[in-house]
Design a protein around this motif. Structure first.
Motif, PDB file in Angstrom:
ATOM      1  N   GLU A  99       0.855  -1.314  -0.197  1.00 44.58           N
ATOM      2  CA  GLU A  99      -0.056  -0.186  -0.072  1.00 44.58           C
ATOM      3  C   GLU A  99       0.950   1.116   0.079  1.00 44.58           C
ATOM      4  O   GLU A  99       1.940   1.463   0.827  1.00 44.58           O
ATOM      5  CB  GLU A  99      -1.064  -0.052   1.204  1.00 44.58           C
ATOM      6  CG  GLU A  99      -1.847   1.283   1.481  1.00 44.58           C
ATOM      7  CD  GLU A  99      -2.624   1.232   2.401  1.00 44.58           C
ATOM      8  OE1 GLU A  99      -3.324   2.253   2.859  1.00 44.58           O
ATOM      9  OE2 GLU A  99      -2.490   0.080   3.372  1.00 44.58           O
ATOM     10  N   LEU A 124       1.630   4.825   0.895  1.00 45.59           N
ATOM     11  CA  LEU A 124       1.105   6.032   1.905  1.00 45.59           C
ATOM     12  C   LEU A 124       1.489   7.159   1.454  1.00 45.59           C
ATOM     13  O   LEU A 124       1.560   8.261   2.315  1.00 45.59           O
ATOM     14  CB  LEU A 124       1.672   5.448   3.136  1.00 45.59           C
ATOM     15  CG  LEU A 124       1.361   4.073   3.722  1.00 45.59           C
ATOM     16  CD1 LEU A 124       1.808   3.827   5.071  1.00 45.59           C
ATOM     17  CD2 LEU A 124      -0.022   3.931   3.847  1.00 45.59           C
ATOM     18  N   ASP A 136      -2.790   5.491  -0.929  1.00 47.29           N
ATOM     19  CA  ASP A 136      -3.839   4.919   0.132  1.00 47.29           C
ATOM     20  C   ASP A 136      -4.545   3.723  -0.975  1.00 47.29           C
ATOM     21  O   ASP A 136      -5.462   3.102  -0.137  1.00 47.29           O
ATOM     22  CB  ASP A 136      -4.985   5.771   0.371  1.00 47.29           C
ATOM     23  CG  ASP A 136      -4.450   7.016   1.308  1.00 47.29           C
ATOM     24  OD1 ASP A 136      -3.824   6.565   2.066  1.00 47.29           O
ATOM     25  OD2 ASP A 136      -4.830   8.150   1.093  1.00 47.29           O
ATOM     26  N   GLU A 177      -4.252  -0.186  -2.301  1.00 45.05           N
ATOM     27  CA  GLU A 177      -3.769  -1.381  -2.056  1.00 45.05           C
ATOM     28  C   GLU A 177      -3.384  -2.103  -3.382  1.00 45.05           C
ATOM     29  O   GLU A 177      -4.522  -2.569  -4.022  1.00 45.05           O
ATOM     30  CB  GLU A 177      -4.370  -2.236  -0.800  1.00 45.05           C
ATOM     31  CG  GLU A 177      -3.485  -3.283  -0.479  1.00 45.05           C
ATOM     32  CD  GLU A 177      -3.956  -3.789   0.914  1.00 45.05           C
ATOM     33  OE1 GLU A 177      -3.489  -4.671   1.406  1.00 45.05           O
ATOM     34  OE2 GLU A 177      -5.258  -3.390   1.176  1.00 45.05           O
TER      35      GLU A 177
END
Length: 327
Positions: free
Chosen positions: A27, A29, A85, A87
């Motif tokens: 993921e 960030l 954000d 995945e």
């Protein structure tokens, strides 16, 4: 960036020949990033390290070695733009080779297997995640095919191998015949065996000693020596040394009287104990199991060791039950 492995199998325990499959998830960030690729690998490493005094006892040397096992990497997401954000999942599937040794932790070495996921963002920047899996022991197929075959060894040992009989003629020998009903046993299983010792020397045999032995051998190259070394020393970086660690189960001693030219037959039972399957993959760690029989001449020194070893194979698991595999 967060990353994790999700395996299709509920546990991370496998056998040689099994498929390790699942997904590597990560993921982002941070801001939008264009990654070069995602690389997933299954790697094994057999590592050895031990210390040994040199022959002159002036230097303590460290010996190390590594043997790497690696399957072809699996790549995905080449040139992919990943957003914050979100995945992402990359599926993988590796088949464990049948000849890979099982996971192992010994006194001088380890064998470990690791899944590794690399998210390569640029030439000089990447994020990595590792996850250890366990490979359970399994005997080689060629050994399993001989599972119920009789097991024996005929060994003729010169008595001069014993230090206190080094002046004996090379014609003076002890003949050992050791037999068991089969080659493969389980942990904590009783092993019935037959021994015939023929004394072809001029020395009377007064005792027979026998026991179950687990023998671990580790090979290493000289890595470094003690900084306080007193020797001048040469470059011994290519020196290969074998370190042996032996675990003997309870020893049994039988008083006998085997005169020159005579023979003695003995049948007895040994238990394999809690030992596990050995390791024999042509690498830097080798673990084997034996029944050892020693013939002790009269008036010999304690270190006198005239012996023969019959190899056994220990099957730690019911392989057919665990894998639905039959031979």
């Amino acid at each position: 960036m967060r990353a994790s492995f999700i395996l299709e199998k509920p546990s991370a325990i496998y056998f040689p020949g099994d498929v390790v499959a699942g997904s590597f998830s990560f993921e982002n960030l941070e801001v939008d990033q264009k990654i070069v690729k995602v690389v997933i690998s299954l790697q094994g490493k057999s590592s050895v390290e031990f210390m040994r005094n040199t022959d002159d006892c002036k230097t303590i040397c460290i010996f190390t070695s590594e043997k790497n096992m690696h399957l072809e990497d699996q790549k995905s997401y080449r040139g992919k733009l990943i957003k914050p954000d979100d995945e992402y999942y990359s599926h993988f599937s590796f088949k464990i080779p049948y000849n890979w040794p099982h996971s192992f932790r010994g006194i001088y070495g380890t064998i470990r297997y690791t899944l590794k996921g690399d998210v390569i963002i640029s030439k000089d920047y990447s994020k990595s995640k590792e996850f250890e899996i366990i490979i359970q022991p399994r005997l080689p197929l060629n050994v399993l095919h001989q599972k119920m075959e009789p097991n024996y060894i005929n060994a003729v040992v010169p008595i001069e191998v014993c230090g206190c009989h080094k002046d004996a003629s090379s014609d003076e020998k002890i003949h050992f015949l050791i037999k068991t009903a089969k080659k493969i046993y389980l942990p904590n299983e009783d092993v019935e065996f037959y021994v015939k010792i023929t004394n072809k020397s001029s020395t009377r045999i007064s005792k027979i000693r026998y026991y179950f032995l687990r023998e671990e051998k580790y090979e290493g190259n000289m890595a470094m020596s003690d900084v306080a070394s007193l020797s001048n020393g040469n470059d011994n970086s290519s020196t290969i040394v074998t370190q042996t660690y032996e675990m003997r189960k309870k020893m049994f001693i039988v008083n006998v009287n085997i005169e020159p030219g005579q023979k003695k037959i003995l049948t007895s039972t040994l238990n394999t104990g809690k030992t596990k399957t050995g390791i024999d993959f042509g690498g830097n760690i080798n673990v084997m199991h034996f029944i050892v029989v020693e013939a002790i001449p009269e008036k010999s020194l304690p270190e006198c060791n005239i012996h023969a070893k019959l190899r056994l194979y220990i099957d730690s698991v019911d392989f057919e039950k665990e894998t639905n595999f039959t031979i």
